[in-house]
Design an enzyme around this catalytic site. Structure first.
Site, short mmCIF file in Angstrom:
data_model
loop_
_atom_site.label_atom_id
_atom_site.label_comp_id
_atom_site.label_asym_id
_atom_site.label_seq_id
_atom_site.Cartn_x
_atom_site.Cartn_y
_atom_site.Cartn_z
N ASP A 97 -9.03 -4.72 -6.03
CA ASP A 97 -8.63 -3.84 -4.92
C ASP A 97 -9.74 -2.83 -4.64
OD1 ASP A 97 -7.41 -1.96 -3.22
OD2 ASP A 97 -5.44 -2.35 -4.08
N SER B 126 0.83 -1.20 0.00
CA SER B 126 0.00 0.00 0.00
C SER B 126 0.87 1.26 0.00
CB SER B 126 -0.96 -0.03 1.20
OG SER B 126 -1.98 0.93 1.06
N HIS C 138 -7.43 -5.47 -1.55
CA HIS C 138 -6.22 -4.75 -1.18
C HIS C 138 -5.22 -5.66 -0.46
CE1 HIS C 138 -3.92 -1.15 -0.64
NE2 HIS C 138 -3.90 -1.25 0.67
#
Length: 803
Positions: A743, A670, A777
């Site tokens: 995601d 991330s 994610h």
């Protein structure tokens, strides 16, 4: 850089973007890979159960769960609607952790009862009734959703409703305060078949704006078409029922609607309702849709509309919606609603003497709400005390990252007493959080003896976390330490045992022993084991872990957890993996504080970077990457600060004789992936990088990213400077890009990785792009996790270890 030069380079970059968008090549699909056998064995070992206590803290619930779902489970069809993911086959949100079996253990006698359930089935984590006599949980089916209830005393289980239970916007059920009934949310009896997608469009999908400021975040999974609206309404509309456990009677309450929140009053005579209304929004998730706050009686008759609120589409950056928010029942009162309202139109940039006020409305709700008190800064939450009308309210100054907690008494609302006042980033001085208990009606309040409450905290220190338990006097503000974790281990307070104050339950662990629960006598210090969980990965027990501290060039203190492989020999220089995530701080003092503990047990789960230890790498995990400065402008120096952090880490490991500085790889997930790509673009410290689920072009998140407070149009140079995509020509080390195709994290659209890969390919860089089907994610399917680990190890073996 002169502005004209900047604009020219920006135009040049955008031309590149257009070219890459038009010429992006098709991806080849490969079968799932497997990492080395030892990693598979560790990941397939059953995980330790999750442990919860009943409301009386006298019975433990051990919940066993599936280690990883299969790709078959993860790839079950789901809709991406209004900011959530709906699995239509079982009337629920997408669920990726399934529980398989449950054991109840009496703390005093040690007696265990296993709930009589088929283990191949899939369940939710159980929820205790307020009196602790029952447990309720969901059973996921291939064609529906059921509600089951277990008796805590006997372990007997039974289905009470289904398969038409609905858990799309709610948890599917709520305990009634008397513990004898449940509120149930079900699909309407007459809802009919699911709407069919139109084969031929009736026209274009259009949105329009005119003169209204709506600087919303880059949310994903939003509504896009009228058909999306139909699907959302179809799957989120529910009928509310009240189910009586003794008689099995089902009472219909109100009419079908889209209910985001339904909560019975402590006396069970009223319901607080958050009802979503049309028109639906295409730019914010469901929880920001138009809605009404209503009060009903227990039969479903509307008594009061507190507020009828529009979609929260025009909320200022770092602001809040106008009108009532955070509405809830006040504990220890029969039926009293309390909520918050902004006094600055929700805009943190407005200069006002007070930002928020708290309002109260008591039954029978036929009068006007009463203002209780105002807060100079933004409301952050209440911890209610064990005395009616008393609590601790916290306000937050977002500009300074500062929070202040006050003691209040609604019988004397003007007399706010300051209790705590500190930076939210100051972990060393964190006083902890109140120890909470559950009331007879299911409310959570602070455990209170006279003027004393109890605070438990992580106990951060220069040596790592040492959890504590304090008795805290609200009158004198004096603390008395009752429990403090010993040095060299990690032991955390969980709860007092029943009504006693001389016995507590703790969770104890060390680098060699996994967390287990103990009964601890505070006077005699006698410890009695309540569980005996064994090491799920004994192959890695010999891994060496230590807290390391070092400084960067400007004197900011840094730290991280250094892991060495089991067979490490002193003096041996190893390939190193540096894994990190940048965090912003206002000042060097808080930035340099140690976070975490070197004395915790290490779990090897999911696509963890720690699996590099099985392949002969050293790993510097959670290597601190502070970005220090004024909250408004700190990102102006983001690049030089993360480079300085990285250099300090490598220099230190080199000085220790551990790192071969020519064989150091960097990675992150991330925002850590964003950091990784920037490090490869702006320094030559690393041999290669791994960037997972990142965002690399900040012009695609124009209204801010992470804690950046300026928009693209306020700081265009910054957005250009910190975007690795704009500097792809400088990424001259191999980079592995991994991203979930589904995601759903704000800002990290899959296109971020696709476009960076296209840029690197067009510029002759060395890169590999791995897009994981159906993954979000984070990556959950067993096949995906194993494949990611195989990719990571192969990449660093090729470009770091064998360099």
């Amino acid at each position: 850089m002169h502005y004209k030069k900047f604009i020219a380079s920006k135009i040049f970059s955008w031309l590149f973007l257009i070219i890459f968008a038009l010429s992006f090549p098709a991806l080849a699909q490969e079968p799932y890979k497997l990492p080395p056998k030892e990693i598979i064995e560790i990941l397939d070992a059953p995980p330790l159960p999750l442990v919860t206590l009943d409301p009386t803290s006298q019975v433990m619930l051990l919940s066993h769960y599936q280690s990883m779902p299969t790709i078959e489970q993860v790839s079950q069809p789901f809709y991406r609607l209004a900011g959530i993911r709906i699995t239509p086959h079982n009337n629920s949100r997408q669920t990726l952790r399934y529980f398989t079996s449950f054991i109840l253990k009496d703390i005093k006698t040690g007696r265990e009862i296993k709930l009589n359930l088929p283990e191949e089935a899939r369940y939710s984590r159980p929820d205790w009734s307020p009196d602790g006599k029952y447990l309720a949980f969901l059973k996921y089916l291939d064609n529906g959703l059921e509600l089951w209830v277990a008796e805590a005393q006997t372990g007997k289980v039974r289905k009470v409703f289904g398969p038409s239970l609905n858990a799309v916007l709610t948890s599917g059920f709520v305990w009634w305060p008397d513990s004898k009934s449940l509120l149930i949310f079900a699909c309407p009896e007459d809802r009919g078949p699911e709407p069919k997608a139109p084969r031929v469009p009736v026209g274009p999908n259009i949105q329009e704006t005119s003169g209204k400021f709506a600087p919303v975040r880059t949310y994903q999974d939003l509504l896009k078409t009228p058909y999306d609206e139909q699907l959302f309404e179809y799957h989120s509309t529910v009928q509310i029922y009240k189910f009586d456990l003794a008689s099995n009677q089902l009472q219909k309450i109100g009419s079908p609607g889209i209910y985001q929140f339904v909560s019975p009053s402590p006396n069970g005579q009223y319901l607080l309702i958050n009802k979503i209304k049309k028109p639906f929004s295409y730019i914010v998730p469901y929880y920001s849709f138009a809605h009404s706050l209503e009060i009903w009686d227990a039969e479903g008759k509307q008594i009061k509309i507190i507020a009828d609120l529009p979609p929260a589409e025009e909320v200022p950056n770092n602001g809040v919606p106008t009108g009532p928010r955070s509405a809830n029942w006040q504990p220890l009162k029969p039926a009293s609603v309390i909520w918050v309202e902004a006094l600055d139109e929700g805009d943190p940039e407005k200069q006002v003497p007070f930002r928020d006020r708290l309002m109260v409305l008591d039954a029978p709700f036929d009068s006007h709400p009463v203002e209780t008190f105002k807060l100079a800064q933004r409301y952050r939450g209440i911890s209610w005390l064990g005395r009616t009308g008393q609590g601790l309210v916290t306000e937050y100054d977002w500009k300074k990252r500062w929070q202040t907690t006050y003691l209040f008494d609604l019988s004397r609302p003007s007399a706010l007493k300051k209790i705590f006042d500190l930076s939210v980033q100051d972990r060393y001085n964190d006083p902890g959080r109140p120890v909470m208990v559950v009331t007879a009606s299911g409310d959570r309040v602070a455990l209170q003896d006279g003027n004393n409450i109890y605070l438990s905290g992580s106990g951060a220190s220069p040596d790592g976390d040492r959890p504590f338990l304090d008795r805290f006097n609200l009158s004198t503000l004096k603390k008395t330490r009752l429990f403090h974790c010993d040095k060299g281990v990690y032991e955390d307070f969980i709860a007092f045992v029943g009504n006693r104050r001389d016995q507590i339950i703790t969770s104890f662990e060390s680098p060699e022993t996994p967390p287990n629960y103990y009964l601890v006598n505070l006077k005699s210090k006698k410890r009695t084991a309540l569980t005996s969980f064994s090491d799920p990965a004994p192959q890695l027990t010999a891994v060496k872990k230590q807290l390391v501290k070092y400084q960067r060039e400007d004197g900011v203190e840094l730290s991280g957890l250094l892991y060495l492989p089991p067979d490490y020999q002193e003096g041996q220089r190893l390939p190193v993996v540096v894994w990190a995530y940048p965090v912003e701080y206002n000042d060097p003092a808080t930035a340099g504080q140690v976070r975490g503990s070197p004395y915790r047990f290490t779990f090897y789960r999911g696509p963890s970077q720690l699996f590099f230890l099985t392949q002969g790498y050293a790993v510097l995990d959670n290597a601190q990457m502070p970005v220090v400065g004024d909250p408004l402008t700190m990102n102006d120096t983001f690049i030089p600060q993360i480079v300085s952090n990285a250099k300090a880490a490598i220099d230190y490991l080199d000085q220790l004789g551990i790192a071969d500085r020519e064989r150091v790889g960097v990675g992150g997930h991330s925002y850590g992936a964003f950091m990784t790509a920037n490090l490869l673009a702006h320094c030559d410290l690393f041999a290669a990088g791994i960037a997972r689920s990142g965002a690399y072009n900040r012009t695609l998140t124009p209204f801010g990213f992470q804690n950046e407070r300026r928009t693209l149009w306020q700081a265009p140079e910054l957005y250009f400077k910190v975007s690795p995509f704009m500097h792809a020509d400088k990424i001259n080390e191999p980079i592995l890009l991994i991203h979930g195709e589904a995601d759903n994290n704000s800002g990290t659209f899959p296109i971020q990785s696709e476009r960076l890969y296209a840029a690197l390919k067009g510029l002759g860089g060395t890169a590999r792009l791995v897009m994981l089907p159906y993954e979000s994610h984070g990556y959950t399917a067993r096949e995906s996790v194993l494949h990611v680990l195989a990719e990571m190890i192969e990449w660093f073996d090729r470009y770091v270890k064998e360099k």
